[in-house]
Motif scaffolding. Structure first.
Motif, PDB file in Angstrom:
ATOM      1  N   SER A 196      -3.243  14.243   2.271  1.00  0.00           N
ATOM      2  CA  SER A 196      -4.029  13.321   3.074  1.00  0.00           C
ATOM      3  C   SER A 196      -5.514  13.412   2.739  1.00  0.00           C
ATOM      4  O   SER A 196      -6.171  12.397   2.517  1.00  0.00           O
ATOM      5  CB  SER A 196      -3.804  13.605   4.560  1.00  0.00           C
ATOM      6  N   ALA A 197      -6.027  14.628   2.680  1.00  0.00           N
ATOM      7  CA  ALA A 197      -7.449  14.826   2.409  1.00  0.00           C
ATOM      8  C   ALA A 197      -7.817  14.391   0.989  1.00  0.00           C
ATOM      9  O   ALA A 197      -8.826  13.708   0.780  1.00  0.00           O
ATOM     10  CB  ALA A 197      -7.821  16.292   2.629  1.00  0.00           C
ATOM     11  N   ALA A 198      -7.007  14.771   0.030  1.00  0.00           N
ATOM     12  CA  ALA A 198      -7.318  14.480  -1.366  1.00  0.00           C
ATOM     13  C   ALA A 198      -7.152  13.004  -1.713  1.00  0.00           C
ATOM     14  O   ALA A 198      -7.920  12.469  -2.515  1.00  0.00           O
ATOM     15  CB  ALA A 198      -6.436  15.325  -2.279  1.00  0.00           C
ATOM     16  N   SER A 222       0.842  -1.209   0.000  1.00  0.00           N
ATOM     17  CA  SER A 222       0.000   0.000   0.000  1.00  0.00           C
ATOM     18  C   SER A 222       0.872   1.252   0.000  1.00  0.00           C
ATOM     19  O   SER A 222       0.491   2.279  -0.580  1.00  0.00           O
ATOM     20  CB  SER A 222      -0.969  -0.001   1.185  1.00  0.00           C
ATOM     21  N   THR A 223       2.044   1.184   0.602  1.00  0.00           N
ATOM     22  CA  THR A 223       2.979   2.313   0.578  1.00  0.00           C
ATOM     23  C   THR A 223       3.312   2.693  -0.859  1.00  0.00           C
ATOM     24  O   THR A 223       3.372   3.872  -1.208  1.00  0.00           O
ATOM     25  CB  THR A 223       4.275   1.967   1.339  1.00  0.00           C
ATOM     26  N   THR A 224       3.518   1.707  -1.698  1.00  0.00           N
ATOM     27  CA  THR A 224       3.844   1.953  -3.095  1.00  0.00           C
ATOM     28  C   THR A 224       2.663   2.573  -3.825  1.00  0.00           C
ATOM     29  O   THR A 224       2.826   3.531  -4.591  1.00  0.00           O
ATOM     30  CB  THR A 224       4.282   0.644  -3.777  1.00  0.00           C
ATOM     31  N   ASP A 225       1.492   2.059  -3.584  1.00  0.00           N
ATOM     32  CA  ASP A 225       0.282   2.640  -4.185  1.00  0.00           C
ATOM     33  C   ASP A 225       0.144   4.101  -3.775  1.00  0.00           C
ATOM     34  O   ASP A 225      -0.102   4.971  -4.619  1.00  0.00           O
ATOM     35  CB  ASP A 225      -0.948   1.843  -3.740  1.00  0.00           C
ATOM     36  N   VAL A 264       2.763   6.333  -5.605  1.00  0.00           N
ATOM     37  CA  VAL A 264       2.368   6.633  -6.991  1.00  0.00           C
ATOM     38  C   VAL A 264       1.303   7.722  -6.997  1.00  0.00           C
ATOM     39  O   VAL A 264       1.383   8.689  -7.769  1.00  0.00           O
ATOM     40  CB  VAL A 264       1.869   5.366  -7.716  1.00  0.00           C
ATOM     41  N   ARG A 265       0.332   7.614  -6.108  1.00  0.00           N
ATOM     42  CA  ARG A 265      -0.748   8.600  -6.059  1.00  0.00           C
ATOM     43  C   ARG A 265      -0.233   9.984  -5.628  1.00  0.00           C
ATOM     44  O   ARG A 265      -0.678  11.007  -6.143  1.00  0.00           O
ATOM     45  CB  ARG A 265      -1.853   8.123  -5.134  1.00  0.00           C
ATOM     46  N   ILE A 266       0.704  10.001  -4.708  1.00  0.00           N
ATOM     47  CA  ILE A 266       1.293  11.280  -4.265  1.00  0.00           C
ATOM     48  C   ILE A 266       2.035  11.950  -5.419  1.00  0.00           C
ATOM     49  O   ILE A 266       1.838  13.142  -5.677  1.00  0.00           O
ATOM     50  CB  ILE A 266       2.220  11.068  -3.049  1.00  0.00           C
ATOM     51  N   VAL A 267       2.862  11.194  -6.112  1.00  0.00           N
ATOM     52  CA  VAL A 267       3.622  11.767  -7.231  1.00  0.00           C
ATOM     53  C   VAL A 267       2.664  12.253  -8.321  1.00  0.00           C
ATOM     54  O   VAL A 267       2.837  13.345  -8.870  1.00  0.00           O
ATOM     55  CB  VAL A 267       4.645  10.751  -7.786  1.00  0.00           C
ATOM     56  N   TYR A 268       1.662  11.462  -8.612  1.00  0.00           N
ATOM     57  CA  TYR A 268       0.654  11.850  -9.613  1.00  0.00           C
ATOM     58  C   TYR A 268      -0.032  13.157  -9.204  1.00  0.00           C
ATOM     59  O   TYR A 268      -0.167  14.081 -10.006  1.00  0.00           O
ATOM     60  CB  TYR A 268      -0.359  10.717  -9.761  1.00  0.00           C
ATOM     61  N   ILE A 319      -5.079   9.292   2.480  1.00  0.00           N
ATOM     62  CA  ILE A 319      -3.916   8.656   3.089  1.00  0.00           C
ATOM     63  C   ILE A 319      -3.770   9.261   4.484  1.00  0.00           C
ATOM     64  O   ILE A 319      -3.855  10.479   4.620  1.00  0.00           O
ATOM     65  CB  ILE A 319      -2.633   8.941   2.273  1.00  0.00           C
ATOM     66  N   PRO A 320      -3.567   8.461   5.521  1.00  0.00           N
ATOM     67  CA  PRO A 320      -3.382   9.041   6.852  1.00  0.00           C
ATOM     68  C   PRO A 320      -2.254  10.078   6.838  1.00  0.00           C
ATOM     69  O   PRO A 320      -1.162   9.813   6.333  1.00  0.00           O
ATOM     70  CB  PRO A 320      -3.018   7.843   7.726  1.00  0.00           C
ATOM     71  N   GLU A 321      -2.525  11.262   7.371  1.00  0.00           N
ATOM     72  CA  GLU A 321      -1.544  12.345   7.332  1.00  0.00           C
ATOM     73  C   GLU A 321      -0.232  11.960   8.013  1.00  0.00           C
ATOM     74  O   GLU A 321       0.844  12.345   7.570  1.00  0.00           O
ATOM     75  CB  GLU A 321      -2.116  13.614   7.964  1.00  0.00           C
ATOM     76  N   SER A 322      -0.328  11.171   9.063  1.00  0.00           N
ATOM     77  CA  SER A 322       0.891  10.760   9.774  1.00  0.00           C
ATOM     78  C   SER A 322       1.766   9.832   8.930  1.00  0.00           C
ATOM     79  O   SER A 322       2.948   9.662   9.212  1.00  0.00           O
ATOM     80  CB  SER A 322       0.521  10.076  11.081  1.00  0.00           C
ATOM     81  N   TYR A 323       1.199   9.240   7.883  1.00  0.00           N
ATOM     82  CA  TYR A 323       1.923   8.306   7.024  1.00  0.00           C
ATOM     83  C   TYR A 323       2.622   9.018   5.855  1.00  0.00           C
ATOM     84  O   TYR A 323       3.551   8.479   5.272  1.00  0.00           O
ATOM     85  CB  TYR A 323       0.935   7.266   6.501  1.00  0.00           C
ATOM     86  N   ILE A 324       2.191  10.219   5.531  1.00  0.00           N
ATOM     87  CA  ILE A 324       2.742  10.973   4.398  1.00  0.00           C
ATOM     88  C   ILE A 324       4.257  11.170   4.526  1.00  0.00           C
ATOM     89  O   ILE A 324       4.992  10.896   3.563  1.00  0.00           O
ATOM     90  CB  ILE A 324       2.027  12.333   4.230  1.00  0.00           C
ATOM     91  N   PRO A 325       4.797  11.608   5.681  1.00  0.00           N
ATOM     92  CA  PRO A 325       6.251  11.800   5.776  1.00  0.00           C
ATOM     93  C   PRO A 325       7.062  10.526   5.531  1.00  0.00           C
ATOM     94  O   PRO A 325       8.151  10.580   4.963  1.00  0.00           O
ATOM     95  CB  PRO A 325       6.461  12.318   7.201  1.00  0.00           C
ATOM     96  N   LYS A 326       6.543   9.389   5.946  1.00  0.00           N
ATOM     97  CA  LYS A 326       7.250   8.120   5.726  1.00  0.00           C
ATOM     98  C   LYS A 326       7.354   7.836   4.226  1.00  0.00           C
ATOM     99  O   LYS A 326       8.409   7.445   3.737  1.00  0.00           O
ATOM    100  CB  LYS A 326       6.509   6.977   6.419  1.00  0.00           C
ATOM    101  N   ILE A 327       6.278   8.067   3.501  1.00  0.00           N
ATOM    102  CA  ILE A 327       6.264   7.809   2.063  1.00  0.00           C
ATOM    103  C   ILE A 327       7.129   8.829   1.335  1.00  0.00           C
ATOM    104  O   ILE A 327       7.948   8.473   0.478  1.00  0.00           O
ATOM    105  CB  ILE A 327       4.822   7.853   1.520  1.00  0.00           C
ATOM    106  N   THR A 328       6.959  10.096   1.683  1.00  0.00           N
ATOM    107  CA  THR A 328       7.704  11.141   0.982  1.00  0.00           C
ATOM    108  C   THR A 328       9.205  11.064   1.282  1.00  0.00           C
ATOM    109  O   THR A 328      10.007  11.471   0.457  1.00  0.00           O
ATOM    110  CB  THR A 328       7.155  12.539   1.294  1.00  0.00           C
ATOM    111  N   LYS A 329       9.574  10.510   2.421  1.00  0.00           N
ATOM    112  CA  LYS A 329      11.004  10.305   2.717  1.00  0.00           C
ATOM    113  C   LYS A 329      11.618   9.375   1.679  1.00  0.00           C
ATOM    114  O   LYS A 329      12.715   9.624   1.171  1.00  0.00           O
ATOM    115  CB  LYS A 329      11.175   9.730   4.127  1.00  0.00           C
ATOM    116  N   LYS A 330      10.908   8.310   1.353  1.00  0.00           N
ATOM    117  CA  LYS A 330      11.399   7.380   0.336  1.00  0.00           C
ATOM    118  C   LYS A 330      11.479   8.068  -1.030  1.00  0.00           C
ATOM    119  O   LYS A 330      12.429   7.853  -1.786  1.00  0.00           O
ATOM    120  CB  LYS A 330      10.499   6.151   0.269  1.00  0.00           C
ATOM    121  N   LEU A 331      10.499   8.897  -1.327  1.00  0.00           N
ATOM    122  CA  LEU A 331      10.498   9.630  -2.599  1.00  0.00           C
ATOM    123  C   LEU A 331      11.599  10.694  -2.632  1.00  0.00           C
ATOM    124  O   LEU A 331      12.186  10.949  -3.684  1.00  0.00           O
ATOM    125  CB  LEU A 331       9.125  10.257  -2.844  1.00  0.00           C
ATOM    126  N   LYS A 332      11.886  11.296  -1.469  1.00  0.00           N
ATOM    127  CA  LYS A 332      12.998  12.259  -1.383  1.00  0.00           C
ATOM    128  C   LYS A 332      14.327  11.535  -1.607  1.00  0.00           C
ATOM    129  O   LYS A 332      15.185  12.024  -2.336  1.00  0.00           O
ATOM    130  CB  LYS A 332      13.012  12.972  -0.030  1.00  0.00           C
TER     131      LYS A 332
END
Length: 131
Positions: free
Chosen positions: A30-32, A5-8, A11-15, A35-48
Motif C-alpha cells: 500500500s505504501a510503496a 484500475s484493479t488491473t493496473d 500488475v504493479r503488485i506482481v512487479y 494503493i489503499p491497503e483495504s483494497y490489496i486483499p481484493k486484488i491479491t485474491k484474484k492473483l491467488k
C-alpha cells in the motif's frame, strides 16, 4: 478498451513482488504503490485464484510470488482481473451476434485478427521483461 484500475494495481503488485522476492505485507504494498491497503486483499485474491501469488498468514504474513517472473505474462495478470479479454462481444465463447453472422461477417473477422494480435502481444511480455 481501457483496463480497470484493479488491473493496473495487480500488475504493479506482481512487479513489486518480483523485485523484492520475499514476503511483502499489504501495508508495504500500500505504501510503496499508493494503493489503499483495504483494497490489496481484493486484488491479491484474484492473483491467488490465478496461481500467481500466495498469501502467507501470521504475524509476518503477506504476499509472495508463486511463479518465476519469466513465467508470468501481462496476459496472465490482466486475465485474472478483467471480466473479459475480448475486444468485442462477438468474440466471446458463446459467439453471440445480433445479426447471426459470425461465420461470414467481415467485421467479425477483422476483430478476430486484432484479438489474436492483442493476446499474443500481452503473452509475450513477462514480468521479467519489465524488470
Amino acid at each position: 478498451m481501457q483496463l480497470k484500475s484493479t488491473t493496473d494495481y495487480a500488475v504493479r503488485i506482481v512487479y513489486y513482488l518480483a523485485l523484492h522476492r520475499e514476503i511483502v505485507t499489504a501495508a508495504e504494498l500500500s505504501a510503496a504503490l499508493k494503493i489503499p491497503e483495504s483494497y490489496i486483499p481484493k486484488i491479491t485474491k484474484k492473483l491467488k485464484d490465478a496461481n500467481i501469488v500466495r498469501a502467507c498468514e501470521g504475524l509476518k504474513g503477506g504476499y509472495v510470488l508463486i511463479k518465476e517472473p519469466e513465467e508470468i505474462s501481462l496476459f496472465d495478470i490482466i486475465a485474472s482481473t478483467e471480466v473479459t479479454m475480448k475486444i468485442n462481444r462477438c468474440l466471446e465463447e458463446d459467439g453471440f451476434c445480433s445479426r447471426n453472422a459470425t461465420d461470414y461477417c467481415s467485421v467479425h473477422k477483422a476483430f478476430l485478427k486484432v484479438q489474436k494480435i492483442y493476446e499474443n502481444s500481452l503473452q509475450e511480455v513477462t514480468i521479467a521483461d519489465m524488470i
